[in-house]
Enzyme design. Structure first.
Site, PDB file in Angstrom:
ATOM      1  N   GLN A  51     -47.868   8.650  10.861  1.00  0.00           N
ATOM      2  CA  GLN A  51     -47.182   9.745  10.176  1.00  0.00           C
ATOM      3  C   GLN A  51     -46.818   9.352   8.745  1.00  0.00           C
ATOM      4  O   GLN A  51     -47.025  10.121   7.800  1.00  0.00           O
ATOM      5  CB  GLN A  51     -45.898  10.104  10.950  1.00  0.00           C
ATOM      6  CG  GLN A  51     -45.054  11.174  10.274  1.00  0.00           C
ATOM      7  CD  GLN A  51     -45.730  12.530  10.278  1.00  0.00           C
ATOM      8  OE1 GLN A  51     -46.178  12.991  11.320  1.00  0.00           O
ATOM      9  NE2 GLN A  51     -45.813  13.186   9.125  1.00  0.00           N
TER      10      GLN A  51
ATOM     11  N   ARG B  96     -52.228  14.399   7.855  1.00  0.00           N
ATOM     12  CA  ARG B  96     -52.397  13.575   9.064  1.00  0.00           C
ATOM     13  C   ARG B  96     -53.895  13.362   9.318  1.00  0.00           C
ATOM     14  O   ARG B  96     -54.333  12.284   9.694  1.00  0.00           O
ATOM     15  CB  ARG B  96     -51.760  14.257  10.299  1.00  0.00           C
ATOM     16  CG  ARG B  96     -50.242  14.376  10.268  1.00  0.00           C
ATOM     17  CD  ARG B  96     -49.551  13.016  10.262  1.00  0.00           C
ATOM     18  NE  ARG B  96     -49.966  12.152  11.349  1.00  0.00           N
ATOM     19  CZ  ARG B  96     -49.502  12.195  12.601  1.00  0.00           C
ATOM     20  NH1 ARG B  96     -48.550  13.060  12.917  1.00  0.00           N
ATOM     21  NH2 ARG B  96     -49.936  11.353  13.530  1.00  0.00           N
TER      22      ARG B  96
ATOM     23  N   ASP C 145     -35.901  14.739  10.230  1.00  0.00           N
ATOM     24  CA  ASP C 145     -36.681  14.861  11.472  1.00  0.00           C
ATOM     25  C   ASP C 145     -35.767  15.504  12.515  1.00  0.00           C
ATOM     26  O   ASP C 145     -34.555  15.643  12.302  1.00  0.00           O
ATOM     27  CB  ASP C 145     -37.159  13.465  11.912  1.00  0.00           C
ATOM     28  CG  ASP C 145     -38.086  13.498  13.140  1.00  0.00           C
ATOM     29  OD1 ASP C 145     -38.638  14.590  13.447  1.00  0.00           O
ATOM     30  OD2 ASP C 145     -38.253  12.454  13.791  1.00  0.00           O
TER      31      ASP C 145
HETATM   32  N1   CP Z   1     -45.637  14.721  13.626  1.00  0.00           N
HETATM   33  C1   CP Z   1     -46.224  14.511  14.811  1.00  0.00           C
HETATM   34  O1   CP Z   1     -46.531  13.380  15.206  1.00  0.00           O
HETATM   35  O2   CP Z   1     -46.475  15.644  15.502  1.00  0.00           O
HETATM   36  P1   CP Z   1     -47.002  15.750  17.012  1.00  0.00           P
HETATM   37  O3   CP Z   1     -45.878  15.287  17.897  1.00  0.00           O
HETATM   38  O4   CP Z   1     -47.328  17.200  17.181  1.00  0.00           O
HETATM   39  O5   CP Z   1     -48.203  14.862  17.169  1.00  0.00           O
HETATM   40  N1  NVA Z   2     -38.797  11.613  16.271  1.00  0.00           N
HETATM   41  C1  NVA Z   2     -39.706  12.545  16.885  1.00  0.00           C
HETATM   42  C2  NVA Z   2     -40.989  12.599  16.144  1.00  0.00           C
HETATM   43  C3  NVA Z   2     -41.984  13.597  16.658  1.00  0.00           C
HETATM   44  C4  NVA Z   2     -43.276  13.575  15.920  1.00  0.00           C
HETATM   45  C5  NVA Z   2     -39.925  12.155  18.341  1.00  0.00           C
HETATM   46  O1  NVA Z   2     -40.086  10.952  18.621  1.00  0.00           O
HETATM   47  O2  NVA Z   2     -39.921  13.034  19.201  1.00  0.00           O
END
Ligand code: CP
Ligand code: NVA
Length: 304
Positions: free
Chosen positions: A135, A290, A223
């Site tokens: 990411q 991505r 996030d």
């Molecule tokens: N940002 C990310 O990793 O999204 P997903 O959980 O949809 O893969």
């Molecule tokens: N912090 C989040 C990121 C998702 C892409 C998780 O771990 O669920």
């Protein structure tokens, strides 16, 4: 990180020197500019194991691999023998006989490390409880497309000091930017990680004050307040409410500061709709990147 068998793993950004990370990003960038003509991964197969849900990681790896001429096997741990007790080590050895590269999304950093230890093909971290390096490669690419070189710039994080924040900390040190994290008590990044950054000469600070963290920043990031498999949702909402990225908080950053979020987003929780859907948000470019970052990582792992 290279295993005993010479396989090029992509496990965490702190495993790499700056030059290698830059070369991976350059691969992604070059492939983005070249469009779909090049097929350097023809004849190669990627296996992806998901122990948690995914939209972006899954689709970007699959589409990226196919656009590079390769093939993909999608695996959910629940449908594998892994889900009923086969060891990670045995799974690693078997998959290494079938495929050329393995991506794992898991709750457990230990499982990722065990997979990498026993696989004879490259292993890629598709998110763990500790980090999300793929990411942040896309995020650095996105920042630089919008604002030029990230070295020397200021990135502010407001929210949970989680796995995504951890990879931002690694990136701040390796790519040479200042990272200011605003997180509540109890949800700050692990102290060992902040000490690591300081020991590496990185400019990484943690405060409880989001306005202070964001002051004059080039980029504001957040996030979700409740990551996958976390259950203390109500406590987290109460602790994190003052860290919401809203118009007032963005106003304290530079006037042209960009807003980033790895997605999925929860409008009204960690970010307001007017920020994430507003003119300074680059989240859709970030999501697209991505795909390009994944291509850089895949071609680096496979040295193709
Ligand atoms: N940002 C990310 O990793 O999204 P997903 O959980 O949809 O893969
Ligand atoms: N912090 C989040 C990121 C998702 C892409 C998780 O771990 O669920």
């Amino acid at each position: 990180m290279t295993s005993g068998t010479g396989a090029r793993h992509f496990l965490d950004l702190d495993d790499f020197d700056t030059a290698t990370l830059r070369s991976i990003l350059e691969r992604g960038n070059a492939l983005k500019k070249a469009g779909r003509a090049d097929k350097p991964l023809a004849g190669k197969t990627l296996a992806m194991i998901f122990e948690k849900p995914s939209t972006r990681t899954r689709v970007s790896f699959e589409v990226g691999m196919r656009q590079l001429g390769g093939d993909v096997v999608m695996l959910s741990s629940k449908e594998m023998q892994l889900g009923r007790g086969e060891t990670v080590a045995d799974t690693a050895k078997v998959l290494s006989r079938f495929v050329d590269v393995i991506m794992l999304r898991t709750d457990s950093e230990e499982k990722l490390l065990e997979l990498a230890e026993h696989a004879t093909v490259p292993v890629i971290n598709g998110l763990t409880d500790r980090s999300h390096p793929c990411q942040i490669m896309a995020d650095v690419l996105t920042f630089e497309e919008h604002r030029g070189p990230i070295a020397g710039k200021v990135v502010a994080w407001s929210g949970d000091g989680n796995n995504v924040a951890a990879s931002w900390i690694h990136a701040a040190v390796r790519f040479g930017f200042e990272l200011r994290l605003a997180c509540p008590e109890g949800l700050k990044p692990p102290p060992g990680l902040i000490d690591w950054a300081a020991g590496q000469g990185g400019k990484v600070s943690v405060t409880g004050d989001p306005q202070a963290a964001v002051a004059g920043a080039d980029c504001v990031v957040t996030d979700t307040w409740v990551s996958m498999n976390q259950e203390d949702g109500e406590t987290r909402h109460n602790l994190l409410a003052p860290y919401r990225v809203d118009r007032r908080l963005m106003a304290n950053a530079k006037s042209d500061a960009i807003f980033m979020h790895c997605l999925p987003a929860h409008r009204g929780d960690e970010v307001t709709a007017e920020v994430i859907d507003g003119p300074n948000s680059v989240v859709w470019d970030e999501a697209e990147n991505r795909l390009h970052a994944q291509k850089g990582i895949l071609t680096w792992c496979l040295d193709s």
